[in-house]
Design an enzyme around this catalytic site. Structure first.
Site, PDB file in Angstrom:
ATOM      1  N   HIS A 303       0.852  -1.184   0.000  1.00 48.50           N
ATOM      2  CA  HIS A 303       0.000   0.000   0.000  1.00 48.50           C
ATOM      3  C   HIS A 303       0.885   1.229   0.000  1.00 48.50           C
ATOM      4  O   HIS A 303       1.946   1.217   0.633  1.00 48.50           O
ATOM      5  CB  HIS A 303      -0.899   0.001   1.250  1.00 48.50           C
ATOM      6  CG  HIS A 303      -2.054   0.925   1.131  1.00 48.50           C
ATOM      7  ND1 HIS A 303      -1.955   2.260   1.425  1.00 48.50           N
ATOM      8  CD2 HIS A 303      -3.317   0.712   0.715  1.00 48.50           C
ATOM      9  CE1 HIS A 303      -3.127   2.824   1.204  1.00 48.50           C
ATOM     10  NE2 HIS A 303      -3.970   1.911   0.771  1.00 48.50           N
ATOM     11  N   ASP A 360      -7.966  -5.219  -0.136  1.00 45.41           N
ATOM     12  CA  ASP A 360      -8.477  -5.991  -1.268  1.00 45.41           C
ATOM     13  C   ASP A 360      -8.123  -7.465  -1.209  1.00 45.41           C
ATOM     14  O   ASP A 360      -8.635  -8.254  -1.999  1.00 45.41           O
ATOM     15  CB  ASP A 360      -7.930  -5.418  -2.583  1.00 45.41           C
ATOM     16  CG  ASP A 360      -8.451  -4.025  -2.809  1.00 45.41           C
ATOM     17  OD1 ASP A 360      -9.666  -3.850  -2.714  1.00 45.41           O
ATOM     18  OD2 ASP A 360      -7.642  -3.113  -3.053  1.00 45.41           O
TER      19      ASP A 360
END
Ligand SMILES: CC(C)(COP(=O)(O)OP(=O)(O)OC[C@H]1O[C@@H](n2cnc3c(N)ncnc32)[C@H](O)[C@@H]1OP(=O)(O)O)[C@@H](O)C(=O)NCCC(=O)NCCS
Length: 425
Positions: A303, A360
């Site tokens: 991320h 996700d």
């Protein structure tokens, strides 16, 4: 005395104000840098650029903290509904019981879309990606609600906009799905809560499993806002030109579609399927990722901001286990995901780069268990993120000193070319 940063350029020293946020984050305020020094900053990918101040979401990527309006995401996910979290994000406070009821009813009153939008959905090829349908539907609403397209919406119109878009996005998403299945649209049922109604409009069945609706609600809550991510920044960028609210939100849908952003959950499932089809060899897959020759990444890992566990991933992983056991689903992709996670979290490649599972990694497996097809995953993300986009847009247009967003660049192209006539090129 207020804190200052010193910048030495040649012989001269400049003092720049330091801005401190309420959670202690510090920024060097460079608003006057170019005017004072002739320099701009260069920061590709905006890795170090605070493009705005915002009171909506706080996240600390090093500690793995996420808060909406000062409330921890864990508490919101446990105690609030998606509609309540949306109210909190947009209006800046938790609603009273009557405010929440009124908000729910106002959203539910937008239970359909104009006939022209329905005709448009039907005109798309059945295999069109639903994000293409959603994005064009969203911007097309501006043709049907021209009274909502003025440059500056009144407070009342902003209240209408959040309720209308939350109501109609759900309708358009469900209709796009039904069209892709070659099935008739299912009319919304106001008696059902937001998530149950969405599942009903997708499946045609009003008897929605409460656990399933709750899991979807949690997923939407986790997606409500995430400060200045790519789609939110796109919403701010487009909205800053005073483009109408439908065009502004459509820009968010478009940005979200990309596989490095909202499209990642679809990419995760495709990756897991690929590993399954190649004989479950996830260790080999990780080796391929690490040697970088294949160009593939471990989707759902890493991320831009979180360099620790994404707090949303922890909540989703728990929800994932509970949904699968409630529904009695035994998904081999979940085993592959858990295996990948276990190996990657111990592997020096991922450890050194601080790559952890993101939101996700497990969300796709839940959507799959809920019977939501892969190409609808990003649409689900858009439904969750809509209130965040709206809140960020509202905050921006209401902030004193509001300006159009317009970054600068450092030109690196040719400087003096000699123009040749087309025949001699
Ligand atoms: C999210 C993401 C785009 C953030 O990227 P970023 O902050 O720009 O980080 P970088 O691309 O600079 O990556 C830093 C390093 O980690 C590696 N890396 C990052 N994510 C990786 C992943 N998912 N798999 C393998 N390697 C990864 C990069 O190759 C790079 O390695 P290097 O230092 O040897 O060159 C990136 O982690 C990614 O592509 N993840 C997969 C897609 C995804 O899940 N997106 C959803 C985000 S919510």
């Amino acid at each position: 005395m207020s804190e200052k940063a010193k910048l030495v350029l040649g012989e001269k020293t400049y003092e720049l104000p330091v801005f401190t946020g309420t959670e202690g984050e510090k920024a060097i305020d460079i608003t006057k840098l170019r005017a004072d020094t002739g320099f701009v900053t260069l920061d590709s990918g905006y890795m170090n650029t605070g493009a705005c101040t915002s009171a909506i979401t706080f996240l600390d990527g090093e500690q793995g903290i996420l808060k909406y309006r000062g409330y921890g995401i864990e508490e919101i996910a446990e105690k609030s509904s998606f509609i309540e979290a949306s109210y909190l994000t947009f209006y800046g406070k938790l609603p009273s019981a009557s405010e929440l009821k009124a908000f729910e009813e106002r959203i539910a009153s937008y239970d359909d879309v104009p006939e022209g939008i329905k005709a448009m959905i039907k005109a798309f090829p059945k295999d069109a990606h639903p994000m293409a349908v959603l994005s064009s539907n969203m911007v097309s609403l501006s043709a049907f609600y021209q009274d909502m397209c003025n440059q500056d919406l009144s407070a009342d119109q902003k209240d209408t906009a959040i309720a209308q878009l939350m109501g109609q996005l759900k309708v358009m998403a469900a209709y796009a799905f039904r069209h892709s299945q070659g099935k008739d649209f299912v009319k919304s049922d106001k008696k059902l809560d937001y998530c149950s109604d969405f599942i009903h409009m997708m499946t045609g069945d009003k008897n929605v499993n409460k656990e399933v609706a709750k899991a979807l609600d949690i997923l939407l809550i986790l997606h409500v806002d995430h400060e200045q991510n790519c789609s939110t920044s796109s919403v701010r960028m487009v909205g800053s030109s005073k483009a109408n609210i439908f065009a502004t939100i459509s820009a968010g849908v478009d940005a979200l579609w990309g596989p490095l952003h909202g499209g990642a959950n679809q990419a995760v499932l495709e990756m897991l399927e690929e590993i399954k089809n190649s004989g479950n060899d996830y260790k080999q897959f990780l080796n391929d990722v690490k040697d970088k020759k294949s160009g593939s990444r471990l989707m759902g890992f890493g991320h831009r901001v979180y360099k620790n566990f994404d707090p949303r991933a922890k909540i989703i992983k728990k929800a994932c286990d509970s949904v699968l056991s409630t529904l009695g689903v035994n998904d081999p992709l979940l085993d592959i995901a858990k295996g990948l996670e276990e190996v990657a979290l111990k592997d020096p490649y991922f450890v050194e780069r601080k790559l952890y599972p993101n939101v996700d990694f497990y969300s796709g497996i839940i959507y799959r268990a809920l019977g939501i097809p892969t190409n609808m995953f990003t649409v689900m993300f858009a439904m969750g993120r809509l209130p965040g986009w709206m809140a960020q847009w509202k905050e921006m247009v209401e902030q004193p000193g509001f300006k159009i967003c317009r970054p600068r660049q450092i030109y690196t192209g040719d400087t003096k070319n000699v123009y040749k006539d087309i025949k001699s090129r």
